[in-house]
Design an enzyme around this catalytic site. Structure first.
Site, mmCIF file in Angstrom:
data_model
loop_
_atom_site.group_PDB
_atom_site.id
_atom_site.type_symbol
_atom_site.label_atom_id
_atom_site.label_comp_id
_atom_site.label_asym_id
_atom_site.label_seq_id
_atom_site.Cartn_x
_atom_site.Cartn_y
_atom_site.Cartn_z
ATOM 1 N N PRO A 39 0.765 -1.364 0.157
ATOM 2 C CG PRO A 39 -0.520 -1.685 1.889
ATOM 3 C CD PRO A 39 0.855 -2.105 1.443
ATOM 4 N N GLY A 75 4.593 3.392 4.937
ATOM 5 C CA GLY A 75 5.638 2.692 5.921
ATOM 6 C C GLY A 75 6.490 1.514 5.489
ATOM 7 C CG LEU A 76 3.903 -1.438 4.599
ATOM 8 C CD1 LEU A 76 2.792 -2.443 4.661
ATOM 9 C CD2 LEU A 76 5.057 -2.171 6.281
ATOM 10 N N GLY A 77 7.813 0.646 2.675
ATOM 11 C CA GLY A 77 8.577 0.397 1.531
ATOM 12 C C GLY A 77 7.990 1.191 0.101
ATOM 13 C CB SER A 133 9.196 5.427 -2.682
ATOM 14 O OG SER A 133 10.115 5.532 -1.586
ATOM 15 C CB ALA A 134 12.755 0.831 -1.910
ATOM 16 C CB ALA A 135 9.199 -1.612 -3.291
ATOM 17 C CG ASP A 167 13.113 2.162 3.030
ATOM 18 O OD1 ASP A 167 12.962 1.568 3.934
ATOM 19 O OD2 ASP A 167 12.091 3.216 2.772
HETATM 20 C C1 MEV Z 1 12.632 4.991 6.152
HETATM 21 O O1 MEV Z 1 11.768 3.615 6.111
HETATM 22 C C2 MEV Z 1 13.417 4.306 7.206
HETATM 23 C C3 MEV Z 1 14.039 5.814 8.059
HETATM 24 O O2 MEV Z 1 14.805 5.463 8.375
HETATM 25 C C4 MEV Z 1 15.028 6.786 6.827
HETATM 26 C C5 MEV Z 1 15.258 6.202 5.770
HETATM 27 O O3 MEV Z 1 15.615 5.502 6.530
HETATM 28 O O4 MEV Z 1 15.935 6.571 4.886
HETATM 29 C C6 MEV Z 1 12.680 6.878 8.145
#
Ligand code: MEV
Length: 392
Positions: free
Chosen positions: A180, A184-186, A188-190, A231
């Site tokens: 989703p 906070g589950l990554g 954008s990087a995925a 991430d």
């Molecule tokens: C984000 O998933 C984790 C943070 O520590 C940012 C980062 O490490 O780039 C908040």
């Protein structure tokens, strides 16, 4: 009727402003999904699968509705529907952070694990321009060739194409996220990793895994400003890691002897990591000594957490997670909904719970030595989505 008219109107607008391709396919698929009777809970999944199938027809939509309705389990993240396995698509992993978010940006250790929710992408040839389509999010746009004219959401993908020298090629990039957005589950990087791998595959670029990771890191910088790199590293390598940024970064794959039962629960409040990282940065700039001491304490907890994971001491692991949450509160990155989820988890048998990722919304994780079912049940009863995972 009103929805149909609004869709026609926006299709005409898209035609007038961006040409015939932009906005067209997703809109058409949405109309067909509506006509096939897709209910709100499964609507995005049906639209996504219709586009993935390449057959945007009512008979196909009806088939997909029937199939998805059987799989759907309300209350589970992603609606409980099996993640899409798009033919020929390449993937990037989602992640949870067990310890050390935010302090990892300041050179401290963090522990992260991949989650099975992944983002998939694939590339097709098309007549002209670069088109990015994310059916689930209703996103369909034509990328501007000049990077200064790109809108903020176009920039990460645009940067990847620029770096790979592909921005004058004609293509349609389709993205299928099972993570989703902004939870906070990554995601954008995925997404970045999935797009880079799909481009690598389509144009036969021969990228190494290190290069994929490096490009995803560049993309994260565009999206987030000051990412630590954790991430994109988990999204690329899909391993449970002890991570510390640096030249080179520490990336130690962790071998956890016993499976650790966890619950991931979503607050439903979208939050941008960039905003939370910037907030912590401005607090750190005002009071470096104080914040450096908090980061040191989180670092110590992370290393103790690692030992607890390796010793399979889940009660202690939970306690350390609770204390990490206390320090994340000190950094002021929690929110009302996350705190509610954490309390529900702790009161229903979790040994510990904390936010995961950037915070300010997004998700929590809870470690459940005696099983996850009571925690999941209580969280769903409170109206949130939850999912059981095991790491190790
Ligand atoms: C984000 O998933 C984790 C943070 O520590 C940012 C980062 O490490 O780039 C908040």
């Amino acid at each position: 009727g009103a929805v149909g008219l609004a869709q026609n109107f926006s299709a005409i607008r898209a035609l007038a402003t961006e040409g015939i391709q932009a906005g067209h396919m997703t809109l058409h698929a949405r109309s067909v999904a509506t006509a096939a009777g897709a209910s709100p809970e499964i609507f995005d999944t049906v639209v996504e699968r219709l586009i993935e199938s390449g057959t945007i027809k009512i008979w196909k939509a009806r088939e997909i509705v029937a199939d998805v309705s059987v799989q759907s389990r309300p209350g589970e993240i992603g609606g409980g529907v099996k993640p899409l396995d798009a033919e020929g698509a390449k993937a990037g992993a989602g992640k949870i952070i067990l310890f050390g978010e935010h302090s990892v940006v300041y050179g401290r250790h963090a522990i992260a694990a991949p989650v099975e929710l992944a983002v998939q992408a694939r590339v097709h040839d098309c007549e002209d321009g670069v088109h990015l389509v994310v059916p689930r999010w209703g996103v369909e746009y034509r990328l501007h060739q000049q990077h200064e004219k790109r809108r903020s959401f176009e920039k990460p993908a645009g940067m990847i194409l620029d770096k790979l020298g592909l921005n004058d090629k004609a293509m349609r990039i389709e993205v299928y996220p099972n993570v989703p957005r902004a939870m906070g589950l990554g995601g954008s990087a995925a997404t970045a990793v999935a797009i880079i791998r799909a481009l690598d595959d389509h144009f036969d670029l021969g990228l190494t895994e290190e290069r994929v990771n490096q490009l995803a890191f560049e993309s994260e910088k565009v999206a987030h400003g000051h990412p630590s790199g954790i991430d994109n590293t988990v999204a690329t390598f899909g391993q449970t890691l002890l991570y510390r940024k640096g030249e080179p970064s520490l990336m130690e794959e962790l071998h956890i002897p016993h499976k650790i039962p966890l619950v991931i629960a979503m607050s439903g409040v979208e939050s941008l990591t960039a905003k939370m990282v910037a907030r912590v940065r401005s607090a750190w700039e005002r009071n470096r000594d104080l914040y450096e001491r908090i980061f040191d304490q989180i670092d110590a907890l992370t290393l103790q957490g690692l030992k607890a994971m390796q010793d399979n001491d889940l009660q202690h692991l939970g306690e350390l997670m609770n204390i990490n949450q206390g320090l994340l509160n000190a950094l002021q990155v929690s929110c009302w909904e996350l705190e509610e989820l954490i309390q529900i988890a702790r009161e229903n048998g979790a040994a510990g719970a904390k936010l995961t990722g950037g915070g300010g919304g997004g998700s929590i994780i809870a470690v459940c030595p005696d099983g996850t079912s009571n925690v999941v049940k209580a969280i769903r009863e409170a109206g949130y989505q939850a999912m059981e995972v095991e790491i190790g």
